[in-house]
Enzyme design. Structure first.
Site, PDB file in Angstrom:
ATOM      1  N   LYS A   1       1.560  -3.593   7.271  1.00  0.00           N
ATOM      2  CA  LYS A   1       1.769  -3.775   5.833  1.00  0.00           C
ATOM      3  C   LYS A   1       3.236  -3.538   5.462  1.00  0.00           C
ATOM      4  CE  LYS A   1      -0.792  -4.575   2.882  1.00  0.00           C
ATOM      5  NZ  LYS A   1      -1.150  -5.930   2.331  1.00  0.00           N
TER       6      LYS A   1
ATOM      7  N   THR B   1       0.828  -1.204   0.000  1.00  0.00           N
ATOM      8  CA  THR B   1       0.000   0.000   0.000  1.00  0.00           C
ATOM      9  C   THR B   1       0.865   1.258   0.000  1.00  0.00           C
ATOM     10  OG1 THR B   1      -1.473   1.309   1.419  1.00  0.00           O
ATOM     11  CG2 THR B   1      -0.148  -0.343   2.519  1.00  0.00           C
ATOM     12  N   ASP B   2       0.307   2.341  -0.533  1.00  0.00           N
ATOM     13  CA  ASP B   2       1.053   3.614  -0.484  1.00  0.00           C
ATOM     14  C   ASP B   2       1.144   4.148   0.950  1.00  0.00           C
ATOM     15  OD1 ASP B   2      -1.563   4.502  -0.111  1.00  0.00           O
ATOM     16  OD2 ASP B   2      -1.540   5.955  -1.756  1.00  0.00           O
ATOM     17  N   GLU B   3       0.366   3.566   1.868  1.00  0.00           N
ATOM     18  CA  GLU B   3       0.412   4.043   3.265  1.00  0.00           C
ATOM     19  C   GLU B   3       1.738   3.730   3.950  1.00  0.00           C
ATOM     20  OE1 GLU B   3      -2.933   3.597   5.759  1.00  0.00           O
ATOM     21  OE2 GLU B   3      -4.366   3.942   4.149  1.00  0.00           O
TER      22      GLU B   3
ATOM     23  N   TYR C   1      -2.066  -0.479  11.080  1.00  0.00           N
ATOM     24  CA  TYR C   1      -2.310  -1.083   9.757  1.00  0.00           C
ATOM     25  C   TYR C   1      -1.094  -0.893   8.848  1.00  0.00           C
ATOM     26  CZ  TYR C   1      -3.516  -1.201   4.845  1.00  0.00           C
ATOM     27  OH  TYR C   1      -3.480  -1.445   3.492  1.00  0.00           O
TER      28      TYR C   1
HETATM   29  O1  DAU Z   1      -3.940   4.265   0.437  1.00  0.00           O
HETATM   30  C1  DAU Z   1      -4.226   2.909   0.322  1.00  0.00           C
HETATM   31  C2  DAU Z   1      -5.058   2.505   1.500  1.00  0.00           C
HETATM   32  O2  DAU Z   1      -6.332   3.132   1.335  1.00  0.00           O
HETATM   33  C3  DAU Z   1      -5.231   1.008   1.670  1.00  0.00           C
HETATM   34  O3  DAU Z   1      -3.985   0.451   1.928  1.00  0.00           O
HETATM   35  C4  DAU Z   1      -6.158   0.726   2.839  1.00  0.00           C
HETATM   36  O4  DAU Z   1      -6.381  -0.661   2.973  1.00  0.00           O
HETATM   37  C5  DAU Z   1      -7.481   1.421   2.606  1.00  0.00           C
HETATM   38  O5  DAU Z   1      -8.316   1.222   3.727  1.00  0.00           O
HETATM   39  C6  DAU Z   1      -7.260   2.910   2.370  1.00  0.00           C
HETATM   40  O6  DAU Z   1      -6.856   3.595   3.577  1.00  0.00           O
HETATM   41  P1  DAU Z   1      -7.526   4.969   4.051  1.00  0.00           P
HETATM   42  O7  DAU Z   1      -7.395   5.064   5.506  1.00  0.00           O
HETATM   43  O8  DAU Z   1      -7.037   6.109   3.216  1.00  0.00           O
HETATM   44  O9  DAU Z   1      -9.043   4.656   3.590  1.00  0.00           O
HETATM   45  P2  DAU Z   1     -10.459   4.936   4.257  1.00  0.00           P
HETATM   46  O10 DAU Z   1     -11.487   4.529   3.262  1.00  0.00           O
HETATM   47  O11 DAU Z   1     -10.578   4.386   5.623  1.00  0.00           O
HETATM   48  O12 DAU Z   1     -10.464   6.524   4.387  1.00  0.00           O
HETATM   49  C7  DAU Z   1     -10.265   7.379   3.275  1.00  0.00           C
HETATM   50  C8  DAU Z   1     -10.209   8.798   3.809  1.00  0.00           C
HETATM   51  O13 DAU Z   1     -11.505   9.148   4.306  1.00  0.00           O
HETATM   52  C9  DAU Z   1      -9.269   8.981   4.977  1.00  0.00           C
HETATM   53  O14 DAU Z   1      -8.656  10.259   4.918  1.00  0.00           O
HETATM   54  C10 DAU Z   1     -10.163   8.900   6.195  1.00  0.00           C
HETATM   55  C11 DAU Z   1     -11.474   9.490   5.680  1.00  0.00           C
HETATM   56  N1  DAU Z   1     -12.692   8.934   6.326  1.00  0.00           N
HETATM   57  C12 DAU Z   1     -12.835   7.590   6.353  1.00  0.00           C
HETATM   58  C13 DAU Z   1     -13.936   7.019   6.957  1.00  0.00           C
HETATM   59  C14 DAU Z   1     -14.105   5.520   7.006  1.00  0.00           C
HETATM   60  C15 DAU Z   1     -13.636   9.789   6.863  1.00  0.00           C
HETATM   61  O15 DAU Z   1     -13.519  11.033   6.815  1.00  0.00           O
HETATM   62  N2  DAU Z   1     -14.726   9.220   7.485  1.00  0.00           N
HETATM   63  C16 DAU Z   1     -14.915   7.881   7.555  1.00  0.00           C
HETATM   64  O16 DAU Z   1     -15.932   7.443   8.141  1.00  0.00           O
END
Ligand code: DAU
Length: 342
Positions: free
Chosen positions: A152, A124-126, A148
């Site tokens: 990774k 992942t880019d994370e 996480y």
């Molecule tokens: O960048 C790649 C990664 O992207 C993957 O390795 C991960 O498995 C994947 O979960 C994802 O990580 P993020 O933490 O960026 O994804 P997430 O969908 O949880 O959140 C995207 C953005 O939205 C992040 O800045 C947090 C924000 N968010 C997320 C949720 C779930 C909100 O503002 N509210 C929320 O309820």
């Protein structure tokens, strides 16, 4: 090739398995533990198809992995199996270390012992951590900041060590935020789309100005297949969609697709240690012959439409274990939230 895809009942894994079997003509053994986000419905259409086998099991189950590689005469592994959600890693970091580090270690070791031709680790880019300016290249130092991304990074580095130490032909992809059909609704886009369909609040973390680079799942899977077949052993390839957007812009865009009001957006307490921005430089993978094809605007529209058309898929999930998780993650936050957009 005969490929073992792990986590093939999950989001990215299920799209990848379908692509490899249906378009690529490969034989695939799909190994998935069917934990909370692994869903047999995601690959139901492949049941009974020649060249495709599903096996329920854990990547950390060494005797099972050893037997599968031998009996199924596997040529290569693509490891999509992982605990993937940052928020859950804050609640339960141990399961991330177990699957993403220890599980990956079991796969690598059995693959090496069996003399496989290829091992692709989906990373992942994370792993680069928060990138305030510029773009991460594959040579950048890793600085993961959540349980996480740290887990990774552990799996990613372990895979690379197998090339350095044993000349075992691993390749690693570091993908950006992926979206599309069949994504478990804990993630930002499917959570917001399904909440909006039900006129429920959209919990936007912090100021909503964090940036992610959105990558269509079809483009991500094409990249994984391309690197698996053509990547240089021991090399890392960044995969990004080239669609950098602030979260608030994505939220507003998906609301517009659904014809729902911006007032559904609620600003809630931020994620602890929330990475502000990820951005990857993908020139290395472009040189290898891949490029993203799906523009974000049409990709998001199609994704919203998919969730609209597949309510029973996500309603089944949202009425199960997910409710307890949602309660724990969001109830207090939403009670204390602000909604200021009209
Ligand atoms: O960048 C790649 C990664 O992207 C993957 O390795 C991960 O498995 C994947 O979960 C994802 O990580 P993020 O933490 O960026 O994804 P997430 O969908 O949880 O959140 C995207 C953005 O939205 C992040 O800045 C947090 C924000 N968010 C997320 C949720 C779930 C909100 O503002 N509210 C929320 O309820």
């Amino acid at each position: 090739m005969r490929i073992l895809v792990t986590g093939g009942a999950g989001f990215i894994g299920s799209h990848l398995v379908r692509r490899l079997v249906v378009e690529g003509g490969h034989e695939v053994v799909n190994l998935d533990a069917l934990k909370y986000s692994g869903n047999p419905a995601n690959v139901k259409d492949l049941d009974g198809r020649p060249g495709y086998v599903f096996v329920q099991g854990d990547i950390g189950d060494q005797p099972l992995v050893e037997r599968l590689l031998r009996e199924r005469r596997i040529d290569g592994i693509i490891n999509c199996a992982a605990e993937t959600h940052v928020d859950r890693s804050i609640l339960d970091p141990g399961s991330f270390a177990r699957t993403d580090v220890v599980g990956t270690g079991v796969l690598l070791e059995e693959a090496r012992r069996a003399g496989l031709q290829r091992f692709l680790q989906v990373s992942t880019d994370e792993v680069y951590g928060s990138v305030e300016t510029g773009m991460s290249t594959e040579e950048d130092r890793l600085a993961p900041r959540s349980p996480y991304s740290a887990s990774k990074a552990g799996g990613d580095l372990l895979a690379l060590s197998y090339w350095t130490t044993y000349r075992f032909p691993v390749v690693v992809t570091r993908g950006s935020n992926t979206y599309g059909p069949n994504q478990y609704p804990e993630k930002f886009i499917p959570l917001f789309v399904t909440n909006a369909i039900d006129d429920q609040p959209l919990p936007l973390y912090g100021d909503g100005r964090q940036c992610r680079d959105w990558l269509a799942v079809q483009d991500h899977c094409a990249a994984i297949e391309h690197v698996f077949l053509h990547g240089e052993p021991g090399q890392v390839y960044n995969v990004g969609g080239g669609n950098e957007r602030e979260n608030i812009a994505v939220a507003e865009q998906l609301l517009a697709c659904l014809g729902k009001p911006k007032s559904l957006i609620r600003f809630v307490q931020d994620r602890p240690g929330h990475d502000r921005r990820y951005a990857v430089d993908c020139r290395k993978l472009r040189r290898l012959g891949w490029q993203p094809r799906v523009p974000f605007e049409s990709g998001l529209k199609e994704t919203v439409e998919w969730y609209r058309q597949h309510e029973s898929w996500w309603r089944t999930i949202k009425s199960g274990e997910f409710r307890t998780y949602y309660e724990e993650m969001y109830a207090k936050r939403l009670k204390e939230s602000r909604g200021v957009l009209r």
